[in-house]
Scaffold this motif. Structure first.
Motif, PDB file in Angstrom:
ATOM      1  N   MET A 120      10.635 -13.824  11.942  1.00 14.64           N
ATOM      2  CA  MET A 120       9.770 -12.815  11.359  1.00 14.64           C
ATOM      3  C   MET A 120       8.701 -13.487  10.507  1.00 14.64           C
ATOM      4  SD  MET A 120      12.535  -9.785  10.526  1.00 14.64           S
ATOM      5  CE  MET A 120      11.671  -9.011   9.253  1.00 14.64           C
ATOM      6  N   PRO A 121       7.480 -12.985  10.602  1.00 15.87           N
ATOM      7  CA  PRO A 121       6.419 -13.596   9.795  1.00 15.87           C
ATOM      8  C   PRO A 121       6.610 -13.316   8.310  1.00 15.87           C
ATOM      9  CG  PRO A 121       5.566 -11.794  11.155  1.00 15.87           C
ATOM     10  CD  PRO A 121       7.002 -11.956  11.482  1.00 15.87           C
ATOM     11  N   LYS A 122       6.060 -14.190   7.506  1.00 19.37           N
ATOM     12  CA  LYS A 122       6.042 -13.996   6.059  1.00 19.37           C
ATOM     13  C   LYS A 122       4.606 -13.702   5.655  1.00 19.37           C
ATOM     14  CE  LYS A 122       9.971 -16.312   4.243  1.00 19.37           C
ATOM     15  NZ  LYS A 122      10.392 -16.024   2.912  1.00 19.37           N
ATOM     16  N   TYR A 123       4.475 -13.100   4.498  1.00 14.83           N
ATOM     17  CA  TYR A 123       3.174 -12.704   3.989  1.00 14.83           C
ATOM     18  C   TYR A 123       3.035 -13.146   2.548  1.00 14.83           C
ATOM     19  CZ  TYR A 123       2.962  -9.944   8.180  1.00 14.83           C
ATOM     20  OH  TYR A 123       2.948  -9.573   9.500  1.00 14.83           O
ATOM     21  N   ARG A 124       1.783 -13.186   2.096  1.00 13.20           N
ATOM     22  CA  ARG A 124       1.520 -13.566   0.717  1.00 13.20           C
ATOM     23  C   ARG A 124       0.575 -12.545   0.098  1.00 13.20           C
ATOM     24  NH1 ARG A 124      -1.058 -19.305  -0.766  1.00 13.20           N
ATOM     25  NH2 ARG A 124      -2.990 -18.296  -0.152  1.00 13.20           N
ATOM     26  N   ILE A 125       1.000 -12.012  -1.035  1.00 13.14           N
ATOM     27  CA  ILE A 125       0.126 -11.165  -1.839  1.00 13.14           C
ATOM     28  C   ILE A 125      -0.698 -12.093  -2.719  1.00 13.14           C
ATOM     29  CG2 ILE A 125      -0.019  -9.403  -3.627  1.00 13.14           C
ATOM     30  CD1 ILE A 125       2.787  -8.454  -2.740  1.00 13.14           C
ATOM     31  N   GLU A 126      -2.006 -11.872  -2.739  1.00 12.26           N
ATOM     32  CA  GLU A 126      -2.898 -12.596  -3.638  1.00 12.26           C
ATOM     33  C   GLU A 126      -3.559 -11.566  -4.554  1.00 12.26           C
ATOM     34  OE1 GLU A 126      -5.621 -15.145  -1.560  1.00 12.26           O
ATOM     35  OE2 GLU A 126      -4.002 -16.050  -0.381  1.00 12.26           O
ATOM     36  N   TYR A 127      -3.517 -11.836  -5.857  1.00 11.48           N
ATOM     37  CA  TYR A 127      -3.979 -10.864  -6.846  1.00 11.48           C
ATOM     38  C   TYR A 127      -4.801 -11.583  -7.913  1.00 11.48           C
ATOM     39  CZ  TYR A 127      -3.434  -8.048 -11.106  1.00 11.48           C
ATOM     40  OH  TYR A 127      -3.656  -7.370 -12.262  1.00 11.48           O
ATOM     41  N   ASN A 128      -6.031 -11.156  -8.101  1.00 11.94           N
ATOM     42  CA  ASN A 128      -6.936 -11.743  -9.083  1.00 11.94           C
ATOM     43  C   ASN A 128      -6.826 -10.939 -10.381  1.00 11.94           C
ATOM     44  OD1 ASN A 128      -9.060 -12.646 -10.613  1.00 11.94           O
ATOM     45  ND2 ASN A 128     -10.541 -12.610  -8.956  1.00 11.94           N
ATOM     46  N   ARG A 129      -5.905 -11.331 -11.245  1.00  9.90           N
ATOM     47  CA  ARG A 129      -5.603 -10.552 -12.443  1.00  9.90           C
ATOM     48  C   ARG A 129      -6.776 -10.481 -13.416  1.00  9.90           C
ATOM     49  NH1 ARG A 129      -3.298 -10.115 -17.449  1.00  9.90           N
ATOM     50  NH2 ARG A 129      -1.639  -8.536 -17.583  1.00  9.90           N
ATOM     51  N   LYS A 130      -7.573 -11.522 -13.503  1.00 10.79           N
ATOM     52  CA  LYS A 130      -8.657 -11.512 -14.500  1.00 10.79           C
ATOM     53  C   LYS A 130      -9.674 -10.408 -14.231  1.00 10.79           C
ATOM     54  CE  LYS A 130     -11.465 -15.309 -12.643  1.00 10.79           C
ATOM     55  NZ  LYS A 130     -12.466 -14.743 -11.860  1.00 10.79           N
ATOM     56  N   ASP A 131      -9.800  -9.978 -12.989  1.00  7.75           N
ATOM     57  CA  ASP A 131     -10.757  -8.913 -12.658  1.00  7.75           C
ATOM     58  C   ASP A 131     -10.122  -7.525 -12.608  1.00  7.75           C
ATOM     59  OD1 ASP A 131     -12.823 -10.748 -12.522  1.00  7.75           O
ATOM     60  OD2 ASP A 131     -12.618 -11.058 -10.370  1.00  7.75           O
ATOM     61  N   CYS A 132      -8.846  -7.431 -12.953  1.00  6.94           N
ATOM     62  CA  CYS A 132      -8.149  -6.138 -12.957  1.00  6.94           C
ATOM     63  C   CYS A 132      -8.736  -5.235 -14.042  1.00  6.94           C
ATOM     64  CB  CYS A 132      -6.652  -6.358 -13.206  1.00  6.94           C
ATOM     65  SG  CYS A 132      -5.676  -4.844 -13.256  1.00  6.94           S
ATOM     66  N   ILE A 133      -8.936  -3.959 -13.701  1.00  6.16           N
ATOM     67  CA  ILE A 133      -9.448  -2.983 -14.668  1.00  6.16           C
ATOM     68  C   ILE A 133      -8.339  -2.066 -15.194  1.00  6.16           C
ATOM     69  CG2 ILE A 133     -11.787  -3.045 -13.735  1.00  6.16           C
ATOM     70  CD1 ILE A 133     -11.164  -0.316 -12.374  1.00  6.16           C
ATOM     71  N   GLY A 134      -7.111  -2.272 -14.729  1.00  7.97           N
ATOM     72  CA  GLY A 134      -5.980  -1.510 -15.235  1.00  7.97           C
ATOM     73  C   GLY A 134      -5.908  -0.070 -14.775  1.00  7.97           C
ATOM     74  N   ALA A 135      -6.493   0.243 -13.643  1.00  8.20           N
ATOM     75  CA  ALA A 135      -6.462   1.619 -13.141  1.00  8.20           C
ATOM     76  C   ALA A 135      -5.042   2.058 -12.787  1.00  8.20           C
ATOM     77  CB  ALA A 135      -7.388   1.768 -11.936  1.00  8.20           C
ATOM     78  N   GLY A 136      -4.248   1.151 -12.236  1.00  8.26           N
ATOM     79  CA  GLY A 136      -2.838   1.426 -12.002  1.00  8.26           C
ATOM     80  C   GLY A 136      -2.385   1.938 -10.656  1.00  8.26           C
ATOM     81  N   PRO A 137      -3.249   2.193  -9.678  1.00  5.87           N
ATOM     82  CA  PRO A 137      -2.728   2.721  -8.424  1.00  5.87           C
ATOM     83  C   PRO A 137      -1.831   1.734  -7.681  1.00  5.87           C
ATOM     84  CG  PRO A 137      -5.049   2.232  -8.156  1.00  5.87           C
ATOM     85  CD  PRO A 137      -4.710   2.076  -9.623  1.00  5.87           C
ATOM     86  N   CYS A 138      -2.033   0.438  -7.885  1.00 10.30           N
ATOM     87  CA  CYS A 138      -1.167  -0.543  -7.215  1.00 10.30           C
ATOM     88  C   CYS A 138       0.284  -0.362  -7.653  1.00 10.30           C
ATOM     89  CB  CYS A 138      -1.640  -1.980  -7.488  1.00 10.30           C
ATOM     90  SG  CYS A 138      -1.698  -2.433  -9.237  1.00 10.30           S
ATOM     91  N   ALA A 139       0.487  -0.176  -8.953  1.00  6.38           N
ATOM     92  CA  ALA A 139       1.837   0.024  -9.480  1.00  6.38           C
ATOM     93  C   ALA A 139       2.422   1.362  -9.043  1.00  6.38           C
ATOM     94  CB  ALA A 139       1.829  -0.085 -11.001  1.00  6.38           C
ATOM     95  N   ALA A 140       1.562   2.343  -8.837  1.00  3.08           N
ATOM     96  CA  ALA A 140       2.031   3.658  -8.407  1.00  3.08           C
ATOM     97  C   ALA A 140       2.537   3.625  -6.972  1.00  3.08           C
ATOM     98  CB  ALA A 140       0.920   4.693  -8.552  1.00  3.08           C
ATOM     99  N   VAL A 141       1.832   2.911  -6.085  1.00  4.66           N
ATOM    100  CA  VAL A 141       2.234   2.906  -4.680  1.00  4.66           C
ATOM    101  C   VAL A 141       3.203   1.776  -4.340  1.00  4.66           C
ATOM    102  CG1 VAL A 141       0.139   4.068  -3.884  1.00  4.66           C
ATOM    103  CG2 VAL A 141       0.255   1.590  -3.816  1.00  4.66           C
ATOM    104  N   ASP A 142       3.225   0.704  -5.140  1.00  2.00           N
ATOM    105  CA  ASP A 142       4.114  -0.429  -4.861  1.00  2.00           C
ATOM    106  C   ASP A 142       4.771  -0.941  -6.148  1.00  2.00           C
ATOM    107  OD1 ASP A 142       5.488  -2.541  -3.747  1.00  2.00           O
ATOM    108  OD2 ASP A 142       3.720  -3.709  -3.236  1.00  2.00           O
ATOM    109  N   PRO A 143       5.651  -0.122  -6.745  1.00  6.11           N
ATOM    110  CA  PRO A 143       6.291  -0.544  -7.993  1.00  6.11           C
ATOM    111  C   PRO A 143       7.254  -1.726  -7.825  1.00  6.11           C
ATOM    112  CG  PRO A 143       7.224   1.522  -7.216  1.00  6.11           C
ATOM    113  CD  PRO A 143       6.040   1.216  -6.334  1.00  6.11           C
ATOM    114  N   LYS A 144       7.606  -2.050  -6.592  1.00  3.81           N
ATOM    115  CA  LYS A 144       8.455  -3.222  -6.361  1.00  3.81           C
ATOM    116  C   LYS A 144       7.703  -4.505  -6.722  1.00  3.81           C
ATOM    117  CE  LYS A 144      10.979  -5.717  -2.750  1.00  3.81           C
ATOM    118  NZ  LYS A 144      11.412  -5.682  -1.346  1.00  3.81           N
TER     119      LYS A 144
END
Length: 79
Positions: A1-25
Motif C-alpha cells: 500500500m502506498p504511503k503519503y505525506r502531509i505537508e503543512y506550512n504553519r507560519k502562514d496559517c491564519i487559524g481559521a480551523g477547518p482543517c481541525a474540524a474535518v481531520d481532528p486525527k
C-alpha cells in the motif's frame, strides 16, 4: 500500500480551523497562538511540518487540505 505525506506550512496559517474540524486525527488548534498543529508532525525547517500517513488516513487529510482557506496543506504520495 502506498504511503503519503502531509505537508503543512504553519507560519502562514491564519487559524481559521477547518482543517481541525474535518481531520481532528491530524490537526488541532493551538490555544496559545490560535494556529493549527499537525499532530505528531516533524518541523523540517522554516515552520514547515510533515507527517507520514497510511493510505487509510489519506481521504480526511486531503479534505483538510481542500478546506484550508490559505492553501498551506498538501498531501503527496511518497514514492
Amino acid at each position: 500500500m502506498p504511503k503519503y505525506r502531509i505537508e503543512y506550512n504553519r507560519k502562514d496559517c491564519i487559524g481559521a480551523g477547518p482543517c481541525a474540524a474535518v481531520d481532528p486525527k491530524h490537526f488541532d488548534i493551538d490555544p496559545t497562538d490560535g494556529k493549527a498543529n499537525l499532530k505528531g508532525g516533524k518541523d523540517i525547517g522554516n515552520d514547515v511540518w510533515v507527517l507520514e500517513i497510511e493510505e487509510s488516513s489519506k481521504e480526511k487529510a486531503v479534505q483538510a487540505a481542500d478546506v484550508c482557506p490559505v492553501a498551506i496543506i498538501s498531501v503527496k504520495e511518497i514514492k
